[in-house]
Design an enzyme around this catalytic site. Structure first.
Site, PDB file in Angstrom:
ATOM      1  N   ASP A   1       0.860  -1.190   0.000  1.00 25.51           N
ATOM      2  CA  ASP A   1       0.000   0.000   0.000  1.00 25.51           C
ATOM      3  C   ASP A   1       0.894   1.237   0.000  1.00 25.51           C
ATOM      4  OD1 ASP A   1      -1.909   2.124   0.874  1.00 25.51           O
ATOM      5  OD2 ASP A   1      -3.241   0.416   1.213  1.00 25.51           O
TER       6      ASP A   1
ATOM      7  N   ALA B   1      -5.903  -2.082  -4.511  1.00 24.89           N
ATOM      8  CA  ALA B   1      -5.356  -0.729  -4.654  1.00 24.89           C
ATOM      9  C   ALA B   1      -5.950  -0.058  -5.889  1.00 24.89           C
ATOM     10  CB  ALA B   1      -3.833  -0.793  -4.763  1.00 24.89           C
TER      11      ALA B   1
ATOM     12  N   TYR C   1     -14.091   6.423 -14.270  1.00 23.77           N
ATOM     13  CA  TYR C   1     -13.844   5.423 -13.229  1.00 23.77           C
ATOM     14  C   TYR C   1     -14.381   4.057 -13.644  1.00 23.77           C
ATOM     15  CZ  TYR C   1     -14.575   2.742  -8.963  1.00 23.77           C
ATOM     16  OH  TYR C   1     -14.600   1.739  -8.030  1.00 23.77           O
TER      17      TYR C   1
ATOM     18  N   ILE D   1     -26.040  16.161   2.828  1.00 21.01           N
ATOM     19  CA  ILE D   1     -26.374  16.612   1.477  1.00 21.01           C
ATOM     20  C   ILE D   1     -26.769  15.415   0.625  1.00 21.01           C
ATOM     21  CG2 ILE D   1     -25.476  17.666  -0.640  1.00 21.01           C
ATOM     22  CD1 ILE D   1     -23.546  19.261   1.178  1.00 21.01           C
TER      23      ILE D   1
ATOM     24  N   GLY E   1     -22.217  11.784 -14.018  1.00 16.45           N
ATOM     25  CA  GLY E   1     -21.596  10.466 -13.939  1.00 16.45           C
ATOM     26  C   GLY E   1     -22.240   9.528 -12.941  1.00 16.45           C
TER      27      GLY E   1
END
Length: 308
Positions: free
Chosen positions: A31, A73, A140, A198, A266
């Protein structure tokens, strides 16, 4: 069994590390500490602070010679991917390629890869099964799906076994509201600090929330099952964001008073993953109801808040 885990001090993977050690496996954690907390690292795990793109990764995997690599990761934030697609691709795609090259050289037997529901994009039907078309709405989603193809080709060319797990919306203890950004941890942080949560959009968008310990058990199952296959790991249940926040307000004894803002670019409106194949072939079953998982998560953060 010797198992190497990338991202092993992060939210999900640190729980997997703990479970594997509990099962008496030998665990190596890699990591770069960009998001995870070293305080989550088990003292019984061997730790290397190194980035996936660092050349030393090859030597580490060669010297440690793990039987299985579990790859967590990643750059995991949708909005970050939209702001900086090059960074997103470098971490998630190039980083995975570098890991696969190291795995090939070291003769690792199997890779377990943490993928995402984001690969599917806007659902054509619900619940979404593994045969659903892949049409990501964000960079992503692209950067999590692309490594799946690399893993499959490495398997074909070099004999690497693999299991790909496409996670629904994971929540639970150790999730960082400032870093990894899961909506559950963000809501808890707001509620405990007396701030207004929110909600982006009208709150009627749905998600398939799965507790982190159920994700852990899916990874454990994949150690010995699911050869060269892809599985949705989910609860196969739709929950609106409004319902989610209301449940959390009740658990924490806080008023329900969200601030609504425009929906974000998105973000998928409705998501629910069919987990039938995983249940059948991995011999795995989600054990936590949403209420039980939320209660355990809220109690964890409330205790931390009281101790602060």
């Amino acid at each position: 069994m010797k198992i190497l885990i990338t991202g092993g001090v992060g939210f999900i993977a640190s729980h997997i590390v703990d479970k594997l050690i509990e099962l008496n496996h030998s665990v190596i954690v890699v990591d770069n500490l960009s998001n995870g907390k070293k305080s989550h690292l088990s003292l019984r795990a061997k730790f290397y602070q190194v980035d996936l793109l660092d050349e030393s990764l090859h030597d580490i995997i060669q010297n440690e010679s793990p039987e299985i690599v579990i790859h967590h990761a990643a750059q995991i934030d949708v909005q970050t991917s939209l702001r900086n697609p090059s960074f997103d691709a470098t971490v998630n795609i190039n980083g995975t390629i570098q890991l696969l090259e190291a795995i090939k050289t070291a003769g690792v037997r199997k890779m377990i890869y943490a993928s995402s529901a984001a690969v599917y994009g806007t659902p054509l039907y619900l619940p979404v099964n593994e045969n659903h078309p892949v049409q990501p709405l964000s960079f992503y989603g692209i950067s999590k799906h692309t490594p799946e193809h690399y893993i499959q080709v490495y398997s074909t060319l070099y004999g690497l076994d693999y299991t790909i797990l496409r996670y629904a919306n994971v929540y639970g203890t150790r999730q960082d509201p400032q870093g990894e950004g899961g909506v559950v941890s963000i809501f808890i942080d707001k509620l405990l600090n007396g701030e207004q949560p929110i909600i982006y959009g009208d709150g009627e968008q749905t998600r398939d929330f799965i507790y982190v310990q159920d994700i852990v058990e899916a990874n454990v199952a994949a150690l010995s099952r699911g050869s060269r296959s892809i599985y949705n790991i989910s609860c196969n249940q739709q929950t609106t964001v409004n319902e989610l926040l209301l449940s959390m307000c009740r658990i924490l004894n806080q008023p329900y008073a969200p601030e609504y803002k425009p929906a974000r670019e998105g973000d998928i409106v409705n998501s629910c993953l069919d987990n039938t194949t995983a249940i059948k072939e991995l011999n795995w079953l989600p054990k936590y109801s949403l209420q039980d998982g939320l209660r355990e998560t809220c109690e964890y953060y409330y205790k931390l808040y009281q101790e602060a």
